[in-house]
Enzyme design. Structure first.
Site, PDB file in Angstrom:
ATOM      1  N   SER A  59      77.289  73.498 143.311  1.00 10.85           N
ATOM      2  CA  SER A  59      75.863  73.581 143.021  1.00 10.85           C
ATOM      3  C   SER A  59      75.052  73.292 144.274  1.00 10.85           C
ATOM      4  O   SER A  59      75.392  72.423 145.060  1.00 10.85           O
ATOM      5  CB  SER A  59      75.497  72.571 141.935  1.00 10.85           C
ATOM      6  OG  SER A  59      74.099  72.413 141.865  1.00 10.85           O
ATOM      7  N   TYR A 116      68.119  60.896 140.602  1.00 10.05           N
ATOM      8  CA  TYR A 116      69.507  61.122 140.206  1.00 10.05           C
ATOM      9  C   TYR A 116      70.095  62.203 141.105  1.00 10.05           C
ATOM     10  O   TYR A 116      70.031  63.381 140.786  1.00 10.05           O
ATOM     11  CB  TYR A 116      69.591  61.553 138.749  1.00 10.05           C
ATOM     12  CG  TYR A 116      69.195  60.473 137.802  1.00 10.05           C
ATOM     13  CD1 TYR A 116      70.076  59.442 137.513  1.00 10.05           C
ATOM     14  CD2 TYR A 116      67.952  60.460 137.215  1.00 10.05           C
ATOM     15  CE1 TYR A 116      69.720  58.431 136.650  1.00 10.05           C
ATOM     16  CE2 TYR A 116      67.587  59.454 136.347  1.00 10.05           C
ATOM     17  CZ  TYR A 116      68.476  58.441 136.062  1.00 10.05           C
ATOM     18  OH  TYR A 116      68.133  57.441 135.219  1.00 10.05           O
TER      19      TYR A 116
END
Length: 816
Positions: free
Chosen positions: A641, A661
């Site tokens: 990703s 995060y």
């Protein structure tokens, strides 16, 4: 007892009037602090003691107790030293001389105290009250101490004077939370082990501040005789070198410091909140100095970017691979105490005597204190000289001292200077706020004062312009760097030779469409590979792909149905462990159907993403890599990703909770650290792509205009318009130039800069020639340029610290 009190009250009323003036007169002759408080106005609040402890008498008994005690004291014409010690107040916060004597304990002989004097220093800090206490003894000796107590009076007054507006009710509470943390941090600093060679005041006693319960206080050495450089002057190079000699001790201690220091002194996010909320004050300062408006307009947006301050203050050194170092955090004029040129002089010499005010001490960027000091304490000429000469000299000194001490400095000169330039941006932007507070931004009535202000403003905006210019130059250079790399990849770099792998199997997960299918087409059409092992979750797509490869290209194909989202990893075919695999392409991956952080995603979705995106690559590599190592050949390609290298803010909740995060650079850490440790594998290359600096709102994919104008062929291959939400990022095999030419995109974007950002992800250079490589490992980025979400999550960083894959698997499977 009650009748006695009534009788004494009657008696006190008879003599009170006639004796009051006489008592005051006799009290003044004794020059007693406590007696000067005997007036009709403040009598009800007076503290009276009959023992060594203070007692606040109840109002109902006050008339009798107060006057009866006063009569006994004054009639004897003497005051006990003990009485004076207990009652003498120190500051405005309820501390007394009795508290000080008790705190110092054996350092003082309380029986020999003759007198105690207390005075407030004129150099109180913004967030503290500073008191000097002088204790005289019967042998004519004296001892002096400094008592520091936290308070918000000064900073509140400065802000009111700056804005010319009265602070609203309850404004104190806004300061107290952060002030408590900072003050208690200084208390903890003095409680830690002393740093060798670092000149700081001696601390004799320190107690933490618990608002409403315990008054915070630090009793320390009186540095009387030392002086500070006025804030409207500039440090010279000799003084900077003297400061550097002390920073050398601090940084040398930081190399290999214990975890206790890191845990007690993390970076204070309250500092980020302070500097990111100063826009209004700076605007006010600029509005009253019109000549600054043009310069301010260039940097105004930067003041409103809290993420920018977080990056340059807290994270700038981490992205360079630099360890945390201890930082003073507020290294400026009034926290630097100098030995005077001669006794009694107010002019500072070039010899630093002590560094005070450690309430902002924390771990962070090694250059933070230098950025703060050179920005706040130097004029433009001195600062630039220090940047060119002092900083390289300091680095060499630190490196030499580290070698002498037997420590390893994991820092290069280039990293050191880059860390300085990045951190400098925040301090350059912070300077106008401090200047406006110090000058109170009101135009000066005196011409000389205004001239000094103009000189300071010139230095201020010179620093700010330097920061902005540096930022622009870096952006331009990055653009040129990306373009050069793209041209090098597509026109100069040769293709990797795969002939030695023609008789081996190529295993691909998620190879029925999108990126995986593009790899298969490239390998069989132009590279001559004919053996494929396909793993997918859709039997129909697998059969169609197999039929196409067999009929059109004469390939040998094996298929296995496996859904990484639902099926257990143990169900993967065991023959993969013994199969002669030459290439492994881990392409299976899913994305959430909504944009959100870990806490905002529906229950179970995070586990699915981790299982498919992370564990598929981990398990497949664990099964196939040992045989590759045994045969000393092989290639592994991991599709990751894009958010593995750049985290995105996705919601208001994230900003309110101050949470970030970061997704894990999944295969990157695995292949560069864990595989090398477990299998002693060396790698040909690793790709850390940069992400686009695009701040997109929550939109559906089809609503984004760049997608509508992309070439059809590229859209088909990448799957940007469709379910897969992926893009071809084929660095190893190189797609035909007509599909990925860097120049083919420019006409479809509104600006060349946006084009360069897209190219920076799709076409980065990854080939690095190295010696004695056995297994080639490629980490490729799956694009998330148009939809920003988290594929992986923050907890993966901790997972990858585990050194064995079996432990990783057991941990994750039990977690899910």
């Amino acid at each position: 007892m009650e009748s006695k009190v009534v009788a004494l009250n009657r008696e006190s009323r008879r003599w009170k009037k006639s004796s009051f003036n006489e008592l005051l007169k006799r009290a003044r002759n004794q020059k007693s602090t406590i007696c000067n408080r005997f007036t009709r106005k403040n009598t009800p609040n007076i503290l009276v003691t009959f023992t060594s402890r203070l007692t606040l008498l109840r109002p109902t008994f006050f008339n009798f107790a107060c006057w009866h005690s006063a009569m006994e004291i004054f009639e004897s014409m003497s005051f006990s030293v003990k009485f004076d010690k207990e009652l003498l107040p120190i500051g405005r916060h309820g501390l007394t001389a009795g508290w000080l004597i008790e705190s110092l304990g054996q350092l003082l002989n309380s029986d020999n105290i003759r007198n105690i004097k207390c005075s407030q220093l004129g150099t109180d800090g913004f967030v503290s009250q500073i008191m000097r206490v002088v204790i005289e003894f019967t042998n004519n000796q004296t001892k002096k101490y400094i008592v520091k107590m936290p308070e918000t009076t000064n900073i509140k007054a400065a802000l009111e004077k700056t804005t010319q507006q009265k602070m609203p009710e309850g404004a104190d509470e806004q300061f107290i939370g952060g002030l408590t943390m900072f003050f208690n941090r200084e208390v903890e600093y003095y409680a830690m082990e002393k740093i060798p060679g670092l000149r700081t005041p001696k601390c004799y006693h320190a107690q933490q501040w618990d608002n409403g319960k315990t008054t915070g206080a630090i009793v320390m050495q009186d540095l009387e005789g030392m002086v500070s450089v006025p804030y409207y002057e500039s440090l010279n190079l000799q003084q900077i070198a003297s400061i550097g000699s002390q920073m050398l001790n601090l940084h040398l201690f930081s190399i290999g410091m214990s975890d206790e220091w890191r845990q007690k002194f993390p970076f204070p996010m309250e500092l980020i909140d302070t500097v990111s909320n100063m826009t209004d004050i700076v605007k006010l300062y600029v509005s009253r100095n019109p000549e600054l408006e043009e310069g301010f307009s260039k940097v105004e947006k930067m003041y409103q970017d809290r993420e920018l301050f977080t990056k340059v203050l807290r994270d700038s050194h981490k992205s360079l691979g630099i360890d945390d170092f201890l930082c003073h955090g507020d290294l400026w004029f009034y926290n630097l105490m100098w030995i005077p040129r001669k006794s009694g002089s107010e002019v500072a010499s070039n010899h630093l005597g002590s560094i005070i005010d450690w309430q902002n001490v924390h771990t962070g960027n090694i250059c933070e204190d230098f950025c703060h000091m050179l920005t706040f304490c130097c004029d433009t000429e001195i600062r630039r000289q220090a940047e060119n000469t002092f900083l390289p000299y300091y680095y060499n000194q630190l490196k030499a001292k580290a070698v002498e001490a037997g420590k390893k400095l994991n820092l290069t000169l280039n990293q050191f200077l880059r860390a300085y330039r990045r951190n400098f941006i925040a301090h350059a932007l912070h300077l106008p706020f401090i200047v406006s507070i110090m000058l109170c931004v009101k135009p000066a009535d005196d011409e000389i004062v205004q001239k000094i202000r103009n000189q300071m403003s010139g230095a201020l905006w010179s620093a700010a312009q330097f920061a902005v210019t540096s930022y622009v130059c870096v952006r331009v250079l990055k653009f040129l760097y990306i373009m050069c790399k793209s041209v090098l990849v597509h026109f100069i770099t040769p293709k990797h030779d795969l002939d030695y792998l023609k008789d081996t199997w190529t295993v691909i997960t998620g190879g029925t469409d999108g990126i995986g299918k593009a790899y298969i087409e490239e390998l069989c059409k132009t590279r001559g590979l004919k053996k494929f092992y396909l793993i997918g979750r859709n039997i129909d797509k697998l059969n169609n792909t197999k039929k196409e490869l067999v009929e059109q290209h004469g390939c040998e194909v094996m298929c296995h149905v496996h859904d990484f989202e639902k099926d257990d990893l143990s169900a993967l075919p065991k023959d993969l462990e013994t199969l002669d695999v030459g290439i492994l392409i881990n392409c299976a991956g899913i994305a959430p159907h909504i944009i959100g952080t870990l806490t905002e995603l529906p229950e179970g979705l995070a586990s699915k993403i981790l299982r498919v995106n992370l564990m598929s690559a981990v398990k497949m590599t664990e099964m196939i890599l040992p045989n590759m190592v045994k045969k000393k050949r092989g290639i592994i390609v991991n599709i990751s990703s894009m958010t593995g290298w750049r985290r995105f803010r996705t919601s208001v909740l994230t900003r309110l909770a101050k949470l970030h995060y970061p997704s894990s650079p999944t295969p990157c850490q695995m292949n560069t650290e864990e595989l090398e440790f477990v299998f002693s594998v060396s790698f040909q290359c690793s790709l850390l792509p940069r992400s686009p600096r695009m701040k997109l709102k929550k939109r559906t994919i089809s609503s984004l205009s760049p997608l509508k104008t992309l070439p059809n062929k590229l859209s088909e291959l990448s799957g940007l318009i469709g379910k897969s939400q992926r893009a071809v990022c084929n660095m190893m095999f190189r797609l035909p130039l007509e599909h990925c030419s860097p120049f083919g995109f420019s006409k479809y974007f509104s600006s060349l800069l946006l084009c360069s950002e897209f190219i920076s992800i799709v076409l980065p250079l990854i080939k690095r020639r190295t010696r004695e490589r056995i297994i080639r490992v490629f980490i490729i980025s799956r694009l998330s340029i148009f939809v920003h979400f988290y594929h992986d999550f923050f907890l993966l960083n901790a997972i990858f610290q585990i050194k064995k894959f079996s432990c990783e698997l057991n941990f994750l499977e039990s977690f899910f």
